[in-house]
Motif scaffolding. Structure first.
Motif, mmCIF file in Angstrom:
data_model
loop_
_atom_site.group_PDB
_atom_site.id
_atom_site.type_symbol
_atom_site.label_atom_id
_atom_site.label_comp_id
_atom_site.label_asym_id
_atom_site.label_seq_id
_atom_site.Cartn_x
_atom_site.Cartn_y
_atom_site.Cartn_z
ATOM 1 N N GLN A 40 0.834 -1.198 0.000
ATOM 2 C CA GLN A 40 0.000 0.000 0.000
ATOM 3 C C GLN A 40 0.874 1.255 0.000
ATOM 4 O OE1 GLN A 40 -2.345 1.315 3.551
ATOM 5 N NE2 GLN A 40 -4.068 0.840 2.195
ATOM 6 N N LEU A 41 0.537 2.185 -0.871
ATOM 7 C CA LEU A 41 1.235 3.466 -0.928
ATOM 8 C C LEU A 41 0.681 4.350 0.191
ATOM 9 C CD1 LEU A 41 1.045 4.021 -4.784
ATOM 10 C CD2 LEU A 41 3.054 3.324 -3.470
ATOM 11 N N PRO A 42 1.538 4.897 1.042
ATOM 12 C CA PRO A 42 1.048 5.741 2.130
ATOM 13 C C PRO A 42 0.620 7.118 1.620
ATOM 14 C CG PRO A 42 3.438 5.681 2.150
ATOM 15 C CD PRO A 42 2.987 4.730 1.069
ATOM 16 N N GLY A 43 -0.231 7.768 2.378
ATOM 17 C CA GLY A 43 -0.649 9.121 2.035
ATOM 18 C C GLY A 43 -1.638 9.162 0.895
ATOM 19 N N VAL A 44 -1.679 10.310 0.228
ATOM 20 C CA VAL A 44 -2.639 10.544 -0.856
ATOM 21 C C VAL A 44 -1.952 10.352 -2.207
ATOM 22 C CG1 VAL A 44 -4.198 12.227 -1.919
ATOM 23 C CG2 VAL A 44 -3.907 12.195 0.568
ATOM 24 N N THR A 45 -2.572 9.538 -3.034
ATOM 25 C CA THR A 45 -2.081 9.288 -4.388
ATOM 26 C C THR A 45 -3.112 9.815 -5.379
ATOM 27 O OG1 THR A 45 -0.908 7.294 -3.685
ATOM 28 C CG2 THR A 45 -1.353 7.520 -6.038
ATOM 29 N N ALA A 46 -2.674 10.663 -6.294
ATOM 30 C CA ALA A 46 -3.532 11.149 -7.378
ATOM 31 C C ALA A 46 -3.135 10.413 -8.651
ATOM 32 C CB ALA A 46 -3.362 12.653 -7.569
ATOM 33 N N ILE A 47 -4.117 9.832 -9.324
ATOM 34 C CA ILE A 47 -3.874 9.118 -10.571
ATOM 35 C C ILE A 47 -4.619 9.839 -11.686
ATOM 36 C CG2 ILE A 47 -4.184 6.966 -11.841
ATOM 37 C CD1 ILE A 47 -4.007 5.461 -9.270
ATOM 38 N N LEU A 48 -3.910 10.124 -12.774
ATOM 39 C CA LEU A 48 -4.505 10.724 -13.958
ATOM 40 C C LEU A 48 -4.441 9.710 -15.083
ATOM 41 C CD1 LEU A 48 -3.613 13.222 -12.207
ATOM 42 C CD2 LEU A 48 -3.546 14.455 -14.356
ATOM 43 N N VAL A 49 -5.593 9.387 -15.653
ATOM 44 C CA VAL A 49 -5.677 8.386 -16.713
ATOM 45 C C VAL A 49 -6.053 9.063 -18.026
ATOM 46 C CG1 VAL A 49 -6.763 6.244 -17.477
ATOM 47 C CG2 VAL A 49 -6.400 6.647 -15.030
ATOM 48 N N ASP A 50 -5.237 8.850 -19.038
ATOM 49 C CA ASP A 50 -5.461 9.408 -20.376
ATOM 50 C C ASP A 50 -6.647 8.703 -21.026
ATOM 51 O OD1 ASP A 50 -5.333 10.310 -23.001
ATOM 52 O OD2 ASP A 50 -3.204 9.880 -23.237
#
Length: 100
Positions: free
Chosen positions: A3-13
């Motif tokens: 698990q990635l800690p904190g907040v992850t923003a993912i942008l998908v084309d």
């Protein structure tokens, strides 16, 4: 995947070029592959965005529900700079992942 800690923003084309197939022998599109990758990211807090001519935040769902939400969110051209600029100004995150 850990698990990635904190907040992850993912942008998908989700631009028009992502409607092409991965290869001549494949039925899978680039958009479907990108949406699938985004829907399996394991993060403590996740914000998912689809971008093309505009930016749309989609619910951070896992599996096929996530793939469907991303795939239907938007289409058009590729305005990556605008998408990143908007996220930088409006979302506090620890990391950003762009899938294109």
């Amino acid at each position: 995947m850990p698990q990635l800690p904190g907040v992850t923003a993912i942008l998908v084309d989700c631009s028009g070029s992502m409607n092409g197939r991965l290869s001549y022998n494949s039925d899978m599109t680039r958009k479907l592959a990108a949406a699938t990758l985004a829907s399996v990211v394991n993060a403590e807090h996740l914000r998912v965005f689809a971008f093309a001519d505009n930016l749309v935040e989609v619910p951070p769902r896992r599996g096929m529900a996530g793939v469907d939400a991303i795939s239907r969110a938007t289409s058009g051209g590729t305005r990556l700079f605008d998408a990143i600029d908007h996220v930088n100004k409006s979302v506090k995150y620890d990391r950003i992942i762009v899938i294109t």
